[in-house]
Design an enzyme around this catalytic site. Structure first.
Site, mmCIF file in Angstrom:
data_model
loop_
_atom_site.group_PDB
_atom_site.id
_atom_site.type_symbol
_atom_site.label_atom_id
_atom_site.label_comp_id
_atom_site.label_asym_id
_atom_site.label_seq_id
_atom_site.Cartn_x
_atom_site.Cartn_y
_atom_site.Cartn_z
ATOM 1 N N PHE A 252 53.716 -12.721 17.295
ATOM 2 C CA PHE A 252 52.831 -11.449 17.417
ATOM 3 C C PHE A 252 51.882 -11.502 18.740
ATOM 4 C CE2 PHE A 252 53.417 -12.204 12.805
ATOM 5 C CZ PHE A 252 53.562 -11.325 12.316
ATOM 6 N N ASN B 59 66.336 0.259 20.799
ATOM 7 C CA ASN B 59 65.627 -0.468 19.718
ATOM 8 C C ASN B 59 66.531 -0.938 18.530
ATOM 9 O OD1 ASN B 59 62.926 0.345 20.972
ATOM 10 N ND2 ASN B 59 62.883 2.197 19.609
ATOM 11 N N CYS C 123 76.213 8.810 11.456
ATOM 12 C CA CYS C 123 77.825 8.654 11.270
ATOM 13 C C CYS C 123 78.488 10.248 11.405
ATOM 14 C CB CYS C 123 78.126 8.314 9.729
ATOM 15 S SG CYS C 123 77.946 6.506 9.636
ATOM 16 N N ARG D 9 52.764 -26.743 16.929
ATOM 17 C CA ARG D 9 51.465 -26.715 15.937
ATOM 18 C C ARG D 9 52.184 -26.187 14.751
ATOM 19 N NH1 ARG D 9 49.657 -20.796 16.759
ATOM 20 N NH2 ARG D 9 51.547 -19.962 18.225
ATOM 21 N N HIS E 186 72.803 2.249 12.467
ATOM 22 C CA HIS E 186 73.782 2.693 13.227
ATOM 23 C C HIS E 186 73.433 2.544 14.864
ATOM 24 C CE1 HIS E 186 77.362 5.484 13.117
ATOM 25 N NE2 HIS E 186 77.077 5.274 14.732
ATOM 26 N N HIS F 1 72.679 2.811 18.360
ATOM 27 C CA HIS F 1 72.326 4.099 19.479
ATOM 28 C C HIS F 1 71.264 3.733 20.174
ATOM 29 C CE1 HIS F 1 69.238 3.981 16.167
ATOM 30 N NE2 HIS F 1 68.531 4.709 16.819
ATOM 31 N N HIS G 265 79.481 2.810 12.080
ATOM 32 C CA HIS G 265 78.227 2.442 11.611
ATOM 33 C C HIS G 265 77.766 1.074 11.632
ATOM 34 C CE1 HIS G 265 74.574 3.500 9.228
ATOM 35 N NE2 HIS G 265 74.754 2.142 8.504
ATOM 36 N N CYS H 30 73.941 8.251 6.427
ATOM 37 C CA CYS H 30 73.478 8.245 7.861
ATOM 38 C C CYS H 30 73.529 9.238 8.819
ATOM 39 C CB CYS H 30 74.273 6.778 8.598
ATOM 40 S SG CYS H 30 74.183 6.845 10.291
ATOM 41 N N GLN I 84 50.360 -14.525 26.573
ATOM 42 C CA GLN I 84 50.413 -16.183 26.374
ATOM 43 C C GLN I 84 51.725 -16.442 25.620
ATOM 44 O OE1 GLN I 84 50.143 -18.008 23.375
ATOM 45 N NE2 GLN I 84 49.926 -20.047 24.226
ATOM 46 N N GLY J 113 61.549 -1.234 15.199
ATOM 47 C CA GLY J 113 61.045 0.170 14.840
ATOM 48 C C GLY J 113 62.342 0.965 14.917
ATOM 49 N N ASN K 264 67.478 14.962 20.855
ATOM 50 C CA ASN K 264 66.560 14.522 19.645
ATOM 51 C C ASN K 264 65.892 15.572 19.000
ATOM 52 O OD1 ASN K 264 64.621 13.128 18.259
ATOM 53 N ND2 ASN K 264 64.952 11.429 19.608
ATOM 54 N N GLN L 59 68.170 5.271 22.860
ATOM 55 C CA GLN L 59 67.546 6.760 23.277
ATOM 56 C C GLN L 59 67.505 7.122 24.784
ATOM 57 O OE1 GLN L 59 63.879 8.139 21.009
ATOM 58 N NE2 GLN L 59 64.194 6.276 19.848
ATOM 59 N N TYR M 142 44.486 -13.248 21.791
ATOM 60 C CA TYR M 142 44.315 -13.490 23.243
ATOM 61 C C TYR M 142 45.074 -12.479 24.110
ATOM 62 C CZ TYR M 142 43.141 -15.945 27.473
ATOM 63 O OH TYR M 142 42.680 -16.338 28.824
ATOM 64 N N SER N 182 65.004 3.309 13.516
ATOM 65 C CA SER N 182 64.977 3.985 12.489
ATOM 66 C C SER N 182 66.138 4.026 11.518
ATOM 67 C CB SER N 182 64.523 5.444 12.812
ATOM 68 O OG SER N 182 65.220 5.938 13.651
HETATM 69 P P1 H2U Z 1 65.347 4.976 16.947
HETATM 70 O O1 H2U Z 1 66.033 4.189 15.774
HETATM 71 O O2 H2U Z 1 65.099 4.241 18.233
HETATM 72 O O3 H2U Z 1 63.723 5.430 16.298
HETATM 73 O O4 H2U Z 1 65.858 6.323 17.289
HETATM 74 C C1 H2U Z 1 66.537 7.491 16.573
HETATM 75 C C2 H2U Z 1 65.963 8.586 17.047
HETATM 76 O O5 H2U Z 1 66.617 9.546 16.338
HETATM 77 C C3 H2U Z 1 64.645 9.028 16.776
HETATM 78 O O6 H2U Z 1 63.762 9.179 17.982
HETATM 79 C C4 H2U Z 1 65.810 10.681 16.107
HETATM 80 C C5 H2U Z 1 64.367 10.232 16.148
HETATM 81 O O7 H2U Z 1 63.583 11.198 16.315
HETATM 82 N N1 H2U Z 1 66.427 11.717 15.115
HETATM 83 C C6 H2U Z 1 67.077 12.584 15.266
HETATM 84 O O8 H2U Z 1 67.074 13.310 16.269
HETATM 85 N N2 H2U Z 1 67.835 13.652 13.885
HETATM 86 C C7 H2U Z 1 67.588 13.043 12.888
HETATM 87 O O9 H2U Z 1 68.360 13.733 11.975
HETATM 88 C C8 H2U Z 1 66.850 11.704 12.593
HETATM 89 C C9 H2U Z 1 66.415 10.951 13.733
HETATM 90 ZN ZN ZN Z 2 76.125 5.560 10.736
#
Ligand code: H2U
Ligand code: ZN
Length: 357
Positions: free
Chosen positions: A314, A155, A55, A31, A166, A168, A115, A52, A325, A161, A77, A170, A318, A163
């Site tokens: 996406f 991720n 880093c 399609r 670098h 990494h 990095h 970063c 699907q 998503g 975290n 969780q 549905y 962030s």
């Molecule tokens: P994601 O890229 O999967 O979002 O994981 C990065 C995590 O790093 C995110 O949960 C944490 C965010 O809360 N973080 C720290 O712990 N310290 C920081 O200075 C920035 C981000």
């Molecule tokens: Zn880095």
């Protein structure tokens, strides 16, 4: 009935891990598409980024400093989704308004001080370091008496998503079994009670026999596009041995897990010649002190891309209202991943440049 016949018609497939159905519509792959085209973010090419927070030696958003680490690095975290000291509260109104507190720990694990060094570009020693760090985190968190589940997940890419580019992942550990591991737990137990064997051991044997969706394998792990895959290029990594968790892999298997992670992520990157985005994570035995013999270690990769580095699937309409699907069949996806090869496209390009000089 054979698979070819099924592949010519819309059909539903059963996911025995979640015990739900998925709709497959093979006739729709042609399609036209005039929808959203995303700009692929450029992969980082610098080994150190002053801005970063992951880093070595840099300041994090919470004010803490990331030390000058040289291999992997784990930290709590700074913005955790769960707290270890949550007061036990239960809230309930007529069985309809129901809530309770959950305790947990959230950590971030950097794969490398570099990095730009993503899993598909790591060498065997670096990959082994990441696998050992996961196993170590799993077993040390599992030993905390109130921790009943440990979720390791990565991720990769802005589309999923992440962030920060670098490399990494969780790690969230908490006091209750989250929804999806709880559903898998029920399915694995029910299968074991009924058949006196393991759902994933039996599934793996079937996939190896049929060889219709296998992408790659080594002596300890197999990558397959599951028969019930929802995302276009979703894969499942299964251990060949019936082992419940990462901490119980022996040394040779840990090296082979690194090998298979590198190989599947190279195939992913090669597919659209991009840093292929995904969410991936391990499913392992609950950590409540019970033996959990029905559990079989596995990893899921859920990548969003569908047709190119810029066109994603996406989960809307549905999918949100009725059932997952897909148009591209799991068998076609496996064939595409098989053809993608295991020499990273950036390494191939570098080799070609070298030859031309
Ligand atoms: P994601 O890229 O999967 O979002 O994981 C990065 C995590 O790093 C995110 O949960 C944490 C965010 O809360 N973080 C720290 O712990 N310290 C920081 O200075 C920035 C981000
Ligand atoms: Zn880095």
């Amino acid at each position: 009935m054979n698979l070819e016949k099924l592949l010519a018609t819309p059909h539903k497939r059963f996911n025995p891990l979640l015990r739900e159905w998925l709709l497959v519509s093979p006739q729709r792959t042609e399609r036209p598409w005039q929808g959203k085209v995303e700009q692929p973010p450029a992969a980082p090419s610098i080994t150190y980024d002053t801005s970063c927070y992951l880093c070595p030696g840099n300041q994090r958003a919470g004010g803490r400093q990331t030390p000058r680490y040289s291999e992997t690095y784990v930290f709590e975290n700074d913005f955790p989704a769960l707290l270890p000291e949550a007061e036990p509260l239960q809230y309930e109104k007529n069985g309809l308004l129901v809530a309770r507190t959950d305790r947990g720990l959230c950590r971030v694990l950097c794969f490398s001080p570099r990095h730009d060094l993503t899993i598909p570009r790591m060498n065997a020693r670096e990959l082994r370091g990441v696998v050992d760090a996961w196993a170590e985190q799993f077993s040390s968190l599992a030993q905390i008496p109130w921790v009943r589940h440990v979720q390791i997940f990565e991720n990769r890419g802005e589309l999923m998503g992440a962030s920060n580019p670098h490399p990494h992942c969780q790690i969230w550990a908490n006091a209750t079994l989250p929804n999806l591991p709880a559903r898998e737990d029920e399915s694995l137990r029910a299968y074991r009670a009924e058949k006196h064997s393991c759902l994933l051991c039996d599934y793996l044997q079937l996939e190896l026999q049929r060889n219709e969706r296998i992408v790659c394998q080594n002596d300890a792990f197999v990558v397959v596009v599951p028969f019930w895959a929802v995302w276009p290029f979703e894969t499942l990594i299964l251990s060949k041995r019936h082992v419940p968790s990462l901490d119980q892999l022996h040394s040779g298997e840990r090296d082979l897990l690194g090998d298979i992670l590198r190989r599947i992520t190279i195939r992913y990157d090669n597919l659209f010649e991009t840093a292929f985005p995904y969410s991936m994570g391990f499913h392992q035995r609950p950590t409540d002190g019970q033996p959990h013999e029905s559990w079989h270690l596995h990893a899921h990769y859920f990548p969003p891309l569908l047709r190119s580095a810029t066109v994603r699937k996406f989960m809307v309409g549905y999918e949100l209202l009725a059932s997952p699907q897909r148009d591209l069949t799991p068998e076609s996806a496996a064939a595409r991943l098989l053809a993608a090869g295991e020499t990273h496209y950036l390494a191939r390009a570098a080799n070609e440049n070298q030859r031309r000089k």
